[in-house]
Design an enzyme around this catalytic site. Structure first.
Site, short mmCIF file in Angstrom:
data_model
loop_
_atom_site.label_atom_id
_atom_site.label_comp_id
_atom_site.label_asym_id
_atom_site.label_seq_id
_atom_site.Cartn_x
_atom_site.Cartn_y
_atom_site.Cartn_z
N ASP A 1 2.53 6.33 0.83
CA ASP A 1 3.48 5.22 0.94
C ASP A 1 3.02 4.05 0.09
OD1 ASP A 1 4.99 6.71 2.71
OD2 ASP A 1 3.94 5.92 4.48
N ASP B 1 -0.34 -2.27 12.60
CA ASP B 1 -0.82 -2.01 13.96
C ASP B 1 -2.33 -1.97 14.06
OD1 ASP B 1 1.82 -1.83 14.64
OD2 ASP B 1 1.89 0.35 14.56
N ASP C 1 1.34 11.67 3.38
CA ASP C 1 2.30 10.83 2.66
C ASP C 1 1.55 9.80 1.83
OD1 ASP C 1 4.75 11.90 3.94
OD2 ASP C 1 3.89 11.01 5.74
#
Length: 462
Positions: free
Chosen positions: A71, A145, A69
């Site tokens: 993003d 994270d 992906d």
């Protein structure tokens, strides 16, 4: 790698310095980015906003991999994005994202930079609440994270912006939590699963303080919504790195929290069951890891769940050697279904249809075993609606036992051509009731003329 330039963060009050790595000092080149992602980034720039490739896209490109992906994060708000990209929609509850649609069913997700408020909120530690506040670039970096996922690539100077030391961790092969791991795991225990996932996928080593905190807080996973844990497990089973994921879960202690039915130390033949499970994961990884030019593989979720439960079921019910028919077959099927509900369905909020299919796959393992030992699948079995999935599941089992490999072509995703969407002009209402008698077959979809309508439905008035 030596930092090329040091610049102050956007908020002076935070006293944060970002490392800006010039194009000459990193391996990412603009032509490696997805064409549609570049379109979004340049549209944002032309509209006066800042846009960045973020997260796994930057990480994978830096490591020489093709991202799954691309993003994007921006300082534009969701409403401004919707005005900019008419081919888009807004999704998400906890934090709103804008999905921009392109031909070929391609989707680019665009998010507004988020606030750092969760990272250093005062008060007692507790599970993370909903938070929709927008923020700055460095605030967004410190909300993420892992350091290797907190990198930003911008297209103006083609630089990488690093607030957390993520580039150095990429160079050294380290998985490290952004901030204090004890606090981050307490605020959102699912982060522990992401640590293990990225360590398994990259082959990196988990930083010592992160690993210690993971072991200390593993029980907090039981506080998370079951459906959220289930979805994270599915990602790992589909990742192509399910075996190293399972091995790291076992080494860290997460495995016994996630799957108490697999307490290998307490099971008779526990080591044999553990090895059988790892062999099955190796088969799944071989099927999922394919060349870029190969057709994509899609293993149904019910088969993945059944693979996860297979060694447990074989040990508990003597599968596939058990050979029962008639009433005995139905009694065994009910026993398996009821126990699956207890040890797997309820803990992970699995839908009823999926549980029924998992039961069908497991109970018919013995059917296929005895049928093929007698020469092949009989005609009556091939006519069953469950034959295709059960046959593929049995082939996975055979490969895990050292028998010739299951063909990946059996799991190639069946892509359907999207049907053209045509909006017909409104049909004039007839004065008689004849149109109602014809049913809905000849009716055109009705759309609201109000701009606030969503998918043709009027917004309720307050």
């Amino acid at each position: 790698m030596e930092p090329i330039e040091q610049v102050p963060g956007q908020e002076a009050a935070w006293h944060i310095t970002a490392t800006v790595i010039s194009e000459a000092a990193h391996p990412i080149r603009e032509q490696q980015l997805d064409r549609e992602a570049l379109k979004v980034l340049y549209r944002l720039r032309d509209a006066g906003f800042k846009g960045y490739l973020v997260g796994g896209g930057v990480r994978d490109l830096y490591l020489g991999k093709t991202p799954k992906d691309f993003d994007i994060s921006t300082d534009a708000r969701p409403g401004q994005l919707r005005q900019m990209f008419r081919n888009s929609r807004t999704i998400g509850r906890r934090f709103r994202l804008v999905q921009v649609f392109f031909r070929g069913n391609k989707i680019i997700e665009v998010s507004t930079l988020r606030s750092r408020s969760e990272y250093d909120i005062d008060g007692d530690d507790q599970v993370l609440p909903s938070n929709n506040t927008f923020g700055t670039l460095e605030e967004d970096a410190f909300r993420r994270d892992l350091t290797i996922n907190a990198l930003f690539y911008e297209i103006e100077q083609h630089t990488i912006i690093d607030y957390t030391g993520g580039v150095q961790d990429l160079e050294q092969g380290i998985i490290r939590v952004v901030g204090d791991p004890d606090r981050r795991f307490t605020r959102d225990p699912v982060r522990m699963m992401r640590v293990v996932r990225h360590a398994a996928r990259t082959g990196f080593k988990v930083e010592e303080a992160t690993f210690v905190a993971l072991q200390q807080h593993k029980e907090k996973l039981q506080l998370c919504p079951p459906s959220r844990i289930r979805d994270e497990i599915l990602k790992d089973l589909q990742s192509g790195a399910s075996r190293p994921w399972a091995e790291l879960c076992m080494a860290s202690g997460l495995w016994s929290i996630l799957f108490p039915l697999y307490l290998f130390e307490e099971l008779e033949e526990g080591e044999s069951i553990r090895q059988q499970l790892l062999n099955i994961f190796s088969v799944l990884d071989r099927l999922h890891i394919r060349h870029e030019d190969a057709e994509p593989v899609k293993i149904p979720e019910s088969i993945l769940f059944a693979c996860l439960l297979l060694p447990w079921a074989c040990h508990r019910y003597n599968l596939p050697e058990t050979n029962v028919r008639g009433q005995g077959f139905h009694r065994l099927s009910r026993m398996i279904r009821d126990e699956i509900e207890h040890v797997f369905g309820e803990p992970f909020n699995v839908q009823r249809m999926a549980k029924e299919m998992v039961t069908t796959l497991l109970i018919n393992l013995s059917t296929f075993h005895h049928a093929r030992s007698q020469g092949g699948d009989p005609k009556w079995l091939k006519k069953k609606s469950y034959y295709r999935d059960c046959s593929r599941f049995f082939d996975i089992y055979l490969e895990s036992q050292g028998i010739p490999a299951v063909k990946a072509e059996k799991f190639v995703r069946e892509e359907k051509e999207p049907e053209p969407f045509v909006v017909s002009p409104p049909v004039q209402q007839e004065s008689s009731g004849a149109s109602r008698a014809r049913g809905r077959g000849g009716m055109s979809p009705a759309f609201s003329q109000a701009q606030s309508g969503v998918f043709g439905l009027r917004r309720a008035k307050n």
